[in-house]
Design an enzyme around this catalytic site. Structure first.
Site, PDB file in Angstrom:
ATOM      1  CG  ASP A   1      -0.308   0.197   2.511  1.00  0.00           C
ATOM      2  OD1 ASP A   1       0.940   0.314   2.544  1.00  0.00           O
ATOM      3  OD2 ASP A   1      -1.010   0.209   3.533  1.00  0.00           O
TER       4      ASP A   1
ATOM      5  CG  ASP B   1      -3.589   3.007   0.100  1.00  0.00           C
ATOM      6  OD1 ASP B   1      -4.585   2.359   0.529  1.00  0.00           O
ATOM      7  OD2 ASP B   1      -2.661   3.370   0.833  1.00  0.00           O
TER       8      ASP B   1
END
Length: 853
Positions: free
Chosen positions: A720, A763
């Site tokens: 991420d 993300d």
């Protein structure tokens, strides 16, 4: 006076024989009708089973369409299997009925349409497609049409059963009346004979010795009559026993074990046999499947086929008789001694024309069986064979026709051999005339001058001239159209000169005149028979108007079908067993700009080209072997490359052997393009162009068992973007989306083209490194990603700087699920974040077996 007495005795004897024959003929006719009733009842029962099978198939298919559950396909498949088994049986039972055969042909067409529809909908449902309302209504309409067609078939068979049963009842009534009439005639006959004898006594009082001789002759005639009556009663009782046995067989509802047991027991009642057995073929041996009498103790006895009369009967497919097994080289003498068989008769049991066993009767004395017993055995074996295999009615009709021709030929030979016996000749001629009068074909015999000498009742009914009107007239005046008169006389002259005729002993079709001047088509078979210097031309004629009308209707139907296929927006063609085109519809002109007539006769290889032919060859071979095939292909047309869905539908001949196939090709180019677009939308993340979560998990779940089988390792990354929420909050979501796109580009540049990258959401990203050897290789990829992520990117004059955290799980031997490995990588990511972010943490899994130890 004595001459009158002798004449009276001869007339009386003749009447006695005729009187005795009437009940026998009626009984034989009753037997035939009862067998026909049983056959129609069997057909009705099978039609009921067929309707039930269709309902099971429809119920299973609809259940699967509504629920998608696989267990609903079991009744569907059972129903289809029952349909495939019942249709040939029903065809064999009602093939002789033209109207029923047409209905059954329509039912077969509906069956193919319904089967294709059901298969198509099932395949669609397997791909998670919803069933459309119009498609469901089409399926219901198909089923309703099938049900109506079967109901029509059943009503016809039920009506036939009712009509035949009524006819049997009438014949039984006539039989009872005939017995009363015959008895009355016999009493009158005896009274007349007694009156004649009394006159002879009065006239010959002077010669008592002559009177005594006359009395002795009368007593002898009376004894002969009683003997004949007793013999006929015996035959009638015998026939009644056969009828009762056959009725019981029909009522057994074709329970095979009970059926066989009933047959072998009944043979002891209707023949002088001491034992009866049904032997079934099992490889090179014969098994006693059912036995009675002296053979009853040998049930399940197994004997070799070679060296036995049963094996020879199967090989020759004919009835064999051994009057004395002790001197017959064809029999297995040891087996005969074992079962106590001094004489025997063996008849083959046939199923669809192929022998499957024999029905055999034996007796403890030589020459125990006469021709009547042989006929009884043949009758029982035929009924048993029908129950086991349902021989085609067409073969039975051919056998009956052959028997009739043999009978006529035998009568003709007997007439030539017995020319010196005027009385015998007269009887034989009367018998022949009776047969011809009862024939359903018109029989006409002309002499060498074309004058009519024979003209039976069917000829009178067909052409409108009575026998008395036709006798002696030239055939030209009666039935030959004027345009054929010259050809007719020229043909007779040619035969008289050369002994040959172009139409003799052949079945030909010609027009013929009726009395009212109208013409009808006939089928003619004519032969020539010389009798000294004279020549006769016997001929059988049949009015084929109905057949011609049916053929015209069939041609019209074929033209209609061709028009329909030309209107269908698909390529439709028929390919023969030689892989050459036999038919093409007009769509070939539309798609390829080639006239269908020029394609007919062309081979598939030449039309498709070598490459496309090789691609289709396996499907072509399957269709020519009798198996349907469905596949897709890409082919060049006048409007460019098109994608088609091809269906190969096999066609079989009268005996069920494949003799070609229909090729139906639908253009699915637009559908394939739409499917590819839908597939792309369903698996790709719209923002980054990477795989979405569902597509990535699908690849991961497929990779685990593949690596397990190959014994290779894999690695799963969970990533991420560090502090991504701050970027969204500071610069907005547009900046966040631009950053995620850039991050996806960095990930693509860091891995191989064979690896998989996915966006799980927000993300969060994941990577599947496929087929890596050591954990260090995964570390190299992680370092590369960390390095790329440290680069900054610009959005609307703002410089965005980020980093990433990575969790890695290295899997040497995959044993868990992809979901579990992704969870382990997520756990490693959590450790990387706890360690300060902008780093990776790698963990190596161990085998499940090691964890247990």
């Amino acid at each position: 006076m004595m001459k009158q007495l002798r004449v009276a005795f001869l007339i009386g004897l003749t009447i006695l024989i005729v009187d005795a024959a009437v009940p026998l003929v009626l009984a034989q006719r009753t037997l035939q009708l009862r067998i026909a009733v049983a056959t129609a009842q069997v057909a009705d029962d099978r039609l009921a089973e067929l309707l039930s099978a269709y309902k099971d198939s429809e119920t299973g298919q609809r259940g699967f369409m509504l629920t998608g559950q696989q267990e609903f396909l079991e009744p569907y498949e059972q129903g289809r299997a029952a349909i495939a088994a019942l249709l040939p049986q029903i065809t064999a039972t009602i093939a002789a009925d033209t109207q029923q055969a047409e209905r059954l042909q329509r039912l077969r067409e509906l069956d193919r349409e319904q089967n294709d529809y059901q298969q198509e909908r099932i395949e669609a449902r397997r791909h998670d497609e919803r069933i459309a309302g119009d498609a469901a209504m089409h399926g219901k309409l198909l089923m309703d049409t099938v049900r109506k067609q079967i109901d029509a078939l059943r009503r016809h068979e039920q009506k036939r059963v009712a009509d035949l049963s009524a006819t049997v009842a009438r014949i039984d009534s006539w039989s009872q009346r005939s017995i009363v009439i015959v008895t009355t005639i016999d009493l009158i006959l005896f009274a007349a004979i007694f009156w004649v004898a009394l006159r002879a006594l009065r006239a010959q009082q002077i010669s008592r010795s002559a009177l005594q001789i006359a009395n002795k002759n009368l007593a002898a005639e009376n004894a002969l009559r009683n003997s004949a009556v007793e013999q006929l009663k015996k035959q009638a009782n015998h026939l009644r026993e056969i009828v009762l046995t056959q009725t019981e067989l029909v009522q057994s509802q074709f329970n095979v074990d009970h059926f066989l047991e009933l047959v072998v027991k009944s043979m002891l009642n209707v023949t002088p046999a001491t034992g009866a057995v049904v032997e079934i073929i099992d490889g090179d041996t014969m098994i006693y499947e059912a036995a009675s009498g002296s053979i009853g103790a040998f049930l399940k006895l197994r004997l070799p086929r070679t060296g036995s009369l049963s094996g020879l009967c199967v090989e020759q497919n004919s009835v064999l008789i051994s009057d004395d097994t002790s001197i017959d080289t064809r029999v297995d003498r040891a087996a005969c001694e074992k079962v106590g068989a001094a004489s025997m008769v063996v008849a083959p049991l046939l199923r669809e024309g192929e022998p499957i066993g024999v029905l055999k009767i034996v007796a403890a004395t030589p020459a125990a069986f006469d021709s009547g017993d042989v006929q009884t055995l043949q009758l029982m074996s035929g009924l048993l064979g029908s129950a086991l295999g349902h021989q085609l009615q067409f073969e039975k009709n051919n056998d009956l026709l052959a028997d009739r021709n043999i009978t006529l030929a035998t009568l003709e030979r007997e007439l030539r051999r017995r020319q010196d016996y005027e009385t015998t000749i007269l009887k034989q001629r009367q018998r022949t005339e009776a047969i011809l009068e009862a024939s359903h074909e018109a029989f006409i015999c002309i002499d060498q001058h074309s004058a009519v000498r024979e003209w039976n009742a069917q000829a009178a009914q067909t052409f409108g001239w009575s026998k008395e009107e036709a006798f002696g007239k030239s055939l030209d005046e009666l039935i030959i159209p004027a345009r054929f008169h010259e050809d007719h006389h020229r043909g007779i002259a040619h035969f008289l000169q050369t002994g040959n005729g172009p139409i003799l002993d052949k079945r030909i079709e010609l027009p013929a005149l009726r009395r009212d001047g109208s013409e009808i088509p006939i089928e003619l078979t004519i032969t020539a028979r010389r009798d000294g210097d004279s020549v006769e031309f016997p001929c059988f004629l049949r009015d084929i108007s109905e057949r011609k009308r049916a053929e015209a209707v069939l041609l019209q139907q074929q033209a209609t079908l061709r028009s329909l296929t030309d209107a269908v927006p698909a390529l439709i063609s028929f390919i023969g067993p030689d892989e050459n085109y036999r038919y093409c519809n007009e769509q070939y002109k539309t798609i390829f700009d080639i006239a269908p007539a020029t394609i007919v006769g062309t081979s598939l290889r030449a039309f498709l080209g070598a490459e496309l032919y090789r691609y289709s060859k396996a499907h072509i071979d399957s269709a020519l072997a009798g198996e349907a095939a469905v596949y897709e292909r890409t082919i060049q047309t006048k409007i460019g490359m098109r994608h088609q869905e091809c269906r190969h539908i096999p066609q079989t001949d009268d005996v069920g052997e494949p003799n070609g196939f229909y090729l139906v090709a639908w253009d699915i180019t637009e559908r394939k393009a739409q499917e590819l677009e839908w597939q792309s939308r369903a698996s790709i993340d719209q923002l980054t162009g990477l795989l979405n979560r569902a597509a990535f998990m699908q690849h991961l779940e497929l990779a685990v068992p593949r690596h397990r089988r190959a014994g290779t390792a894999l690695a799963v990354f969970y990533l991420d973007v560090d502090h991504f929420k701050q970027i969204n909050d500071t610069y907005g979501h547009a900046a966040g989306d631009a950053l995620l796109k850039k991050f996806a580009e960095w990930l693509r540049s860091a891995v191989r083209t064979t690896d998989y990258i996915g966006r799980l959401g927000g993300d969060e990203f994941c990577i599947l490194l496929d087929n890596i050897k050591v954990p260090e290789n995964a570390c190299v990829v992680a370092e590369k990603i960390l390095e790329l992520a440290r680069d900054s990117t610009t959005f609307e004059n703002h410089v965005l700087t980020i980093s990433t955290s990575i969790g890695i799980v290295f899997v040497p031997t995959p044993e868990l699920s992809g979901e579990q490995y992704l969870a382990q990588a997520d756990s490693a990511l959590y450790k990387a974040k706890q360690g300060g972010r902008n780093r990776f943490v790698l963990e190596t899994t161990v085998a499940a077996s090691q964890l247990q130890n």
